[in-house]
Design a protein around this motif. Structure first.
Motif: not given
Lengths: 241, 283
Positions: A77, A80-81, A92, A153, B160, B169-177
């Motif tokens: 997480e 991405v930053r 996904g 995305r 989120r 997993e997709s959430a993590r890859l989008s920067g979601v904690r």
């Protein structure tokens, strides 16, 4: 002064339990390059991307640097930053969310609703079929549309490095060609760096600058795409064409 | 006819409580695939704390605020300290942890406050057809449901939370904690559970005061669909009205049996619940 590579991987190893999935992989990608990661099933291509993006923990002694910054042990997480976006195998996309929600998700970490809205509009312009289906659930999209959504995305995060895992999986050749052309356009337009994992080695090498070939988790060859294409022994032994 | 109207209104008031408890269960189930059997105990402790504050200050509403705040805090702590360490292992591990927490907290409540009944106040006048207290319960659950809908549908935090629950997993890859989102979900769910406890406890508070309500809360969640927050609310209201009719026309001793029968029928005919649409997922 020489610009540091946008992505440098040093001595990268990882394991699943007792199985060593990557063995001291080294790799350097410069800004704006498209790099192919090739190899047979089980060679470690997907694991390489997952380890770089923080989904898979690396072994001690491994190093991943993005634009000179050590990001080796950062969780996914946080990557991405640091400008790294990863489109995993299959894309996904979240089937239960709408196309628009999936798209918004990619840019959520960026502050500023207006900025996110502008980026989403840009993505829908880039992928017109998605704009027409923005209120539909992502689970209803075709395979090609889902792959577009997954890439859109990832681009919402304005990455400097895009890790793309098997974007052609299960797609018609025409759609695959469109995606490959899109990658080249993005590189030309934004300077995006792409690390592309592909089973279709010939197709991948036709759009990439250079590549490396993995076998049993280790690098067995690397070089410019032209060199790899010209190496008959390598093509027959590892790339299957 | 009057009797029918009375039963209906009474059923709606009770159904609001089942709906709130069902909602709290669904929020956690959606995020972690765990039925939180500790929910009545978390709510119980929150209600006891509210009662202590009520005795100290004489203000029901201060106690009410303390119940919601302590419910939230306990949910957060339960997730961080007990559920997180077993997350990702067998779902049974987390369920056993919640059962253990239920027993521990109920036992602790008995040790601290005793096993006797305390007289617990209603928020408002509870007399008459569809009393102000009943209306308050229904209104509170309606407001919570609307706020949840707005949170999930229109806010970045809600997106989120949904992404973290649906595809970590997709959430993590989008920067979601993802871990933080799960903690937030437990906090919100436990606050709603505490609200249900405050509505269900009167007129008497004891360590087992919420046991029966919890059974109906689970029934409401299953009836509406464990995947559907709004199904849980609808399920709670339907169950409340249905059980009220059973109690009024067939006898109050049959209500638990009727709830069980409804569960069995729903699980046989629509295992996903009445309000959950099966979604075909490509994986």
């Amino acid at each position: 002064m020489t610009e540091p590579p946008i992505l440098r991987i040093e001595n990268l190893s990882t394991r699943y339990g007792a199985v060593r999935a990557l063995r001291s992989v080294n790799m350097t990608v410069r800004r704006g390059e498209i790099c192919a990661v090739l190899g047979a099933n089980g060679a470690g291509k997907t694991t390489l991307l997952r380890t770089v993006s923080g989904l898979q923990p690396p072994d001690p002694g491994s190093r991943v640097l993005v634009d000179g910054t050590d990001v080796t042990r950062l969780p996914a997480e946080a990557m991405v930053r640091h400008g790294v976006a990863h489109v995993p195998e299959g894309g996904g996309v979240i089937a239960e969310l709408t196309v628009e929600e999936n798209m918004r998700l990619g840019g959520l970490w960026r502050a500023g609703r207006r900025e996110r809205g502008a980026k989403a509009a840009e993505m829908f312009e880039l992928f017109p079929p998605l704009a027409e289906r923005r209120t539909r659930h992502a689970g209803t999209l075709s395979g090609g549309e889902r792959q577009m959504l997954a890439i859109g995305r990832a681009l919402m995060a304005r990455p400097r490095v895009l890790l793309l895992d098997e974007p052609s999986l299960g797609l018609a050749p025409l759609i695959t060609r469109r995606i490959m052309r899109l990658l080249q356009d993005l590189r030309a337009g934004t300077g995006l760096t792409v690390v592309l994992v592909e089973q279709n080695a010939a197709g991948a090498l036709s759009v990439t600058d250079h590549g490396l070939v993995l076998s049993q988790g280790a690098v067995v060859a690397s070089g410019s795409s032209g060199e790899l294409l010209a190496d008959d022994r390598m093509r027959h032994a590892y790339l299957g064409f | 006819m009057n009797h029918f109207i009375d039963l209906t209104l009474n059923g709606i008031a009770n159904g609001a409580i089942y709906a709130a408890l069902g909602l709290s269960l669904v929020i956690i189930y959606q995020a972690t695939r765990v039925v939180n059997f500790a929910q009545p105990a978390l709510a119980l402790i929150a209600v006891y704390l509210a009662y202590a504050v009520y005795l100290a200050t004489g203000s029901y509403w201060t106690g009410f605020a303390v119940a919601l705040a302590s419910g939230t805090l306990m949910g957060v702590l339960a997730e961080r300290l007990l559920i997180r360490p077993v997350h990702g292992r067998s779902p049974l591990s987390a369920i056993i942890v919640t059962l253990g927490l239920l027993l521990a907290l109920q036992g602790a409540a008995g040790m601290v406050w005793g096993n006797g009944d305390y007289s617990f106040p209603y928020p408002m006048d509870f007399r008459g057809r569809f009393s102000p207290a009943g209306a308050f319960g229904l209104g509170a659950v309606a407001v919570v449901t609307l706020l949840l809908f707005a949170l999930y549908r229109f806010t970045p935090l809600g997106l989120r939370m949904r992404a973290a629950a649906l595809h970590p997993e997709s959430a993590r890859l989008s920067g979601v904690r993802v871990g933080l989102m799960l903690t937030a979900g437990w906090g919100i769910a436990s606050a709603i559970g505490a609200l249900a406890g405050m509505l269900a406890a009167p007129p008497f508070l004891s360590p087992n005061a919420l046991d029966a309500v919890f059974v109906y809360g689970i029934a409401a969640a299953v009836l509406g669909g464990l995947e559907s927050p709004f199904g849980a609310v609808a399920g709670g209201l339907l169950l409340g009205v249905g059980l009220s009719y059973v109690s009024g026309y067939a006898g109050p001793e049959l209500t638990t049996l009727a709830a069980l029968a409804i569960l069995v029928v729903v699980l046989s005919v629509r295992p996903d619940g009445l309000f959950t649409r099966p979604v075909a997922r490509k994986v």
